[in-house]
Write a protein that holds these residues in place. Structure first.
Motif, PDB file in Angstrom:
ATOM      1  N   TYR A  90       0.834  -1.193   0.000  1.00 30.66           N
ATOM      2  CA  TYR A  90       0.000   0.000   0.000  1.00 30.66           C
ATOM      3  C   TYR A  90       0.871   1.246   0.000  1.00 30.66           C
ATOM      4  O   TYR A  90       1.925   1.274   0.617  1.00 30.66           O
ATOM      5  CB  TYR A  90      -0.910   0.037   1.237  1.00 30.66           C
ATOM      6  CG  TYR A  90      -2.062  -0.945   1.190  1.00 30.66           C
ATOM      7  CD1 TYR A  90      -1.887  -2.279   1.575  1.00 30.66           C
ATOM      8  CD2 TYR A  90      -3.325  -0.549   0.752  1.00 30.66           C
ATOM      9  CE1 TYR A  90      -2.942  -3.173   1.525  1.00 30.66           C
ATOM     10  CE2 TYR A  90      -4.385  -1.448   0.698  1.00 30.66           C
ATOM     11  CZ  TYR A  90      -4.188  -2.753   1.086  1.00 30.66           C
ATOM     12  OH  TYR A  90      -5.220  -3.643   1.041  1.00 30.66           O
ATOM     13  N   PHE A 131       3.639   0.711   2.779  1.00 27.99           N
ATOM     14  CA  PHE A 131       3.441  -0.347   3.768  1.00 27.99           C
ATOM     15  C   PHE A 131       3.325  -1.694   3.060  1.00 27.99           C
ATOM     16  O   PHE A 131       2.557  -1.838   2.105  1.00 27.99           O
ATOM     17  CB  PHE A 131       2.159  -0.129   4.576  1.00 27.99           C
ATOM     18  CG  PHE A 131       2.197   1.053   5.488  1.00 27.99           C
ATOM     19  CD1 PHE A 131       1.630   2.262   5.113  1.00 27.99           C
ATOM     20  CD2 PHE A 131       2.789   0.961   6.744  1.00 27.99           C
ATOM     21  CE1 PHE A 131       1.652   3.353   5.955  1.00 27.99           C
ATOM     22  CE2 PHE A 131       2.815   2.052   7.591  1.00 27.99           C
ATOM     23  CZ  PHE A 131       2.244   3.250   7.191  1.00 27.99           C
ATOM     24  N   PHE A 134       0.417  -5.559   9.045  1.00 30.63           N
ATOM     25  CA  PHE A 134       1.182  -4.556   8.314  1.00 30.63           C
ATOM     26  C   PHE A 134       2.593  -4.396   8.875  1.00 30.63           C
ATOM     27  O   PHE A 134       2.831  -4.563  10.068  1.00 30.63           O
ATOM     28  CB  PHE A 134       0.480  -3.193   8.377  1.00 30.63           C
ATOM     29  CG  PHE A 134      -0.696  -3.076   7.446  1.00 30.63           C
ATOM     30  CD1 PHE A 134      -1.935  -3.575   7.800  1.00 30.63           C
ATOM     31  CD2 PHE A 134      -0.560  -2.467   6.207  1.00 30.63           C
ATOM     32  CE1 PHE A 134      -3.021  -3.476   6.933  1.00 30.63           C
ATOM     33  CE2 PHE A 134      -1.638  -2.350   5.343  1.00 30.63           C
ATOM     34  CZ  PHE A 134      -2.864  -2.868   5.698  1.00 30.63           C
ATOM     35  N   GLY A 135       3.512  -4.040   7.977  1.00 34.13           N
ATOM     36  CA  GLY A 135       4.821  -3.591   8.398  1.00 34.13           C
ATOM     37  C   GLY A 135       4.736  -2.174   8.942  1.00 34.13           C
ATOM     38  O   GLY A 135       3.664  -1.540   8.910  1.00 34.13           O
ATOM     39  N   GLY A 177       2.030   1.355  10.996  1.00 38.33           N
ATOM     40  CA  GLY A 177       1.144   0.728  10.032  1.00 38.33           C
ATOM     41  C   GLY A 177      -0.217   0.470  10.655  1.00 38.33           C
ATOM     42  O   GLY A 177      -0.363   0.444  11.877  1.00 38.33           O
ATOM     43  N   PRO A 178      -1.247   0.277   9.833  1.00 36.36           N
ATOM     44  CA  PRO A 178      -2.568  -0.049  10.366  1.00 36.36           C
ATOM     45  C   PRO A 178      -2.518  -1.336  11.200  1.00 36.36           C
ATOM     46  O   PRO A 178      -1.810  -2.285  10.858  1.00 36.36           O
ATOM     47  CB  PRO A 178      -3.415  -0.232   9.104  1.00 36.36           C
ATOM     48  CG  PRO A 178      -2.717   0.577   8.048  1.00 36.36           C
ATOM     49  CD  PRO A 178      -1.263   0.426   8.369  1.00 36.36           C
ATOM     50  N   GLU A 179      -3.303  -1.323  12.274  1.00 31.73           N
ATOM     51  CA  GLU A 179      -3.370  -2.465  13.189  1.00 31.73           C
ATOM     52  C   GLU A 179      -4.788  -3.017  13.166  1.00 31.73           C
ATOM     53  O   GLU A 179      -5.760  -2.277  13.396  1.00 31.73           O
ATOM     54  CB  GLU A 179      -2.982  -2.001  14.592  1.00 31.73           C
ATOM     55  CG  GLU A 179      -3.030  -3.063  15.656  1.00 31.73           C
ATOM     56  CD  GLU A 179      -2.755  -2.477  17.044  1.00 31.73           C
ATOM     57  OE1 GLU A 179      -2.624  -1.245  17.152  1.00 31.73           O
ATOM     58  OE2 GLU A 179      -2.701  -3.259  18.005  1.00 31.73           O
TER      59      GLU A 179
END
Lengths: 113, 114
Positions: free
Chosen positions: A36, A89, A103-104, B42-44
């Motif tokens: 992303y 990301f 996610f990273g 980053g999104p969680e």
């Protein structure tokens, strides 16, 4: 659970050069790997993804490679342009029944004109 | 067609208050996800719906957080007794049903707890 590490955290390149961002993951059964792009204050935008039965995928200036044995995948951007500047990301979907993405921590890419 | 829509775009409230965040997915997408993104992260993952049911709520941090999707379309994330640590951007995503379907995100709700 799955653990995703992303490197580098920041990357600065000259316009026209290539940029490479790498992610490693821990669960060998993970099977879906999207990337992303997120500009400041905007939504994450899917730019490319790859599934575990494929080793490489290209879309114009963007490519993703997957090494299942080593459990890492990389984003390659060629002929970078200033508008490529953003946070990128990587993400991993585990092979369990949930469709959640892990996610990273992101890579801030700056393309210098 | 329209993308994922989230309202409000910004929400500022006092500690201890109750908030509701709304997500309207892409038409035809039966899978819906809530994520939380803190600054520089980053999104969680928080929760994932398949239709009306929560298929995976393992990411909800505690029982102050709850989400519903009563008709299998719009979803509401509810946070009770808000705390300053709840401040973040709350992102919603949707996808078609099936493994490895791309998830498409909304612009998020920026929640600030004073």
């Amino acid at each position: 659970g799955e653990n995703v590490e992303q490197h580098p955290s920041t990357l600065s390149v000259q316009e026209g050069d290539s940029a490479v961002i790498k992610c490693t993951y821990s669960d060998s059964a993970s099977n879906y790997f999207p990337w992303y792009k997120q500009e400041l204050g905007k939504r994450p935008q899917l730019i490319i993804d790859i599934r575990s039965n494929v080793g490489e995928k290209k879309d114009q200036r963007i490519a993703v490679t997957l090494n299942k044995t080593a459990k890492h995948f990389s984003l390659h951007i060629t002929e970078t342009q200033p508008e490529d500047s953003a946070v990128y990301f990587c993400a991993v979907k585990q092979a369990d029944s949930s469709y959640k993405l892990i996610f990273g921590s992101g890579t801030r890419l700056l393309v210098r004109p | 067609g329209a993308g994922v829509s989230q309202t409000p775009s910004n929400k500022v409230t006092e500690k201890g208050k109750y908030v509701e965040l709304r997500c309207d997915p892409i038409s035809g997408h039966t899978a819906l996800y809530w994520y939380r993104q803190s600054l520089g992260q980053g999104p969680e993952f928080l929760i994932y719906f398949q239709g009306t049911g929560a298929a995976d709520d393992s990411g909800l941090p505690n029982d102050r957080f709850f989400a519903v999707r009563p008709e299998g379309s719009v979803s509401t994330l509810k946070i009770q007794r808000t705390e300053r640590g709840d401040s973040a951007v709350y992102l919603c995503a949707s996808s078609l049903t099936g493994p490895n379907q791309p998830q498409h995100f909304g612009d998020g709700t920026r929640l600030s707890i004073l």
